[in-house]
Scaffold this motif. Sequence first.
Motif, mmCIF file in Angstrom:
data_model
loop_
_atom_site.group_PDB
_atom_site.id
_atom_site.type_symbol
_atom_site.label_atom_id
_atom_site.label_comp_id
_atom_site.label_asym_id
_atom_site.label_seq_id
_atom_site.Cartn_x
_atom_site.Cartn_y
_atom_site.Cartn_z
ATOM 1 N N ALA A 71 8.010 1.323 -4.024
ATOM 2 C CA ALA A 71 7.286 1.266 -3.080
ATOM 3 C C ALA A 71 7.932 0.236 -1.727
ATOM 4 N N ASP A 72 8.491 -0.558 -2.134
ATOM 5 C CA ASP A 72 9.118 -1.603 -1.070
ATOM 6 C C ASP A 72 10.419 -1.775 -1.578
ATOM 7 N N GLU B 197 1.687 6.383 -0.370
ATOM 8 C CA GLU B 197 1.883 5.306 -0.047
ATOM 9 C C GLU B 197 3.457 4.679 0.226
ATOM 10 N N ALA B 198 4.092 5.003 -0.992
ATOM 11 C CA ALA B 198 5.622 4.433 -0.936
ATOM 12 C C ALA B 198 6.563 5.245 0.216
ATOM 13 N N ARG C 291 5.286 4.032 3.760
ATOM 14 C CA ARG C 291 5.957 2.562 4.149
ATOM 15 C C ARG C 291 7.410 2.893 4.566
ATOM 16 N N ARG C 292 8.117 3.696 3.711
ATOM 17 C CA ARG C 292 9.571 4.114 3.779
ATOM 18 C C ARG C 292 9.746 4.590 5.472
ATOM 19 N N ARG D 84 9.168 2.462 8.082
ATOM 20 C CA ARG D 84 10.401 1.097 8.426
ATOM 21 C C ARG D 84 11.464 1.668 8.836
ATOM 22 N N PHE E 20 -4.013 4.776 4.161
ATOM 23 C CA PHE E 20 -3.112 3.730 4.269
ATOM 24 C C PHE E 20 -3.821 2.355 4.518
ATOM 25 N N ALA F 132 -3.390 -0.517 1.761
ATOM 26 C CA ALA F 132 -2.333 -1.528 2.380
ATOM 27 C C ALA F 132 -3.096 -2.901 2.515
ATOM 28 N N PRO G 126 -1.915 1.324 9.476
ATOM 29 C CA PRO G 126 -0.407 1.674 9.613
ATOM 30 C C PRO G 126 0.373 1.141 10.889
ATOM 31 N N TRP H 55 0.882 -2.496 10.320
ATOM 32 C CA TRP H 55 1.825 -2.853 9.273
ATOM 33 C C TRP H 55 3.306 -2.469 9.812
ATOM 34 N N ARG H 56 3.245 -1.455 10.693
ATOM 35 C CA ARG H 56 4.586 -1.063 11.244
ATOM 36 C C ARG H 56 5.039 -2.225 12.185
#
Length: 316
Positions: free
Chosen positions: A118-119, A269-270, A273-274, A277, A302, A306, A310, A313-314
Amino acid sequence: MTHPGLTGLQDLVAELGGGDLLTSLNLPEGPPPPGAFQQALGLAARLTGREEIGLLLARRRSLETLGGLASLVGSAPTVGEAVTQLFEMLPRSFSGGVRGYVERRGPEALLVGQVVTADPPALDQQADHLAGAAVGLIRQLTRADWAPEAVYLVRKAPADPAPYSRFFGAPVLFGQEMQVIVVRPALLDAPVAQANLALNRELFAQLSSRARGDGLAGLVRDRVWRGLTSGACTAAEVAADLGTPLRSFQRRLAAEGTSFSAILDAAREALARRLMRQTALSLAEISDALGFAEPAVFTRFFTRRAGVSPSAWRRG
């Protein structure tokens, strides 16, 4: 005991003037914990100032560094089977959450790899090492000057892309949705010099038997990550791909303490995030890539998982 991968990385860092990697990493006694190699890659990049450290390490890889998988890969009848078998066994032989598959697509063939945590720490260096090691493996199985048709990396564009062009000998695109090495289909049918079909089948059967300890959930995670990037990712499609009736498929996952929707949501979700980012894709494009009906559904999904939207988060 030190993992051979960490020893090789430590030697490389020392040669590049980065000092003692293992001391700086400050690992506990005993075998390295899960994620140690990924953390070490990121630290190695900082200690040496070489963001392409993953490529430099991949250049030093050989079949022997695959440990128990070396004989399997080296005895495969064709390059395609060698890579396919490696991708199938890799997640259960090394920690780090790597998945991969081979896909023939008309005049091209794709070697697709994913880091599925995930991260993930040091994703840029992990992406470099994954692609570099795959290309290096094919060069060992074929010829040293072999080059792919193109390489797509999920990592952000480096300050200096020249080392990547030199290493791969092909166009390299950064910040992509998927990690892909494009090759000619004929490569997959090329024979392996040391092929031994009987030995290969015996080793594959032994390793597959050990791999069943992951249960159905492990196989489903593999298919979900593949499906998220190829468009086939419903419970019915995955169950059919695994040759399991849907009701039996659902019961077996429940007996293992999970469900298809839980596995799918974690993967979505993983990957979200990828993509947020590492790429310049819009949220609408990411929503579509992950199979959501519309961006608003993705935003609710999301935010629920989270704790922030989104877009927030971004920005963070």
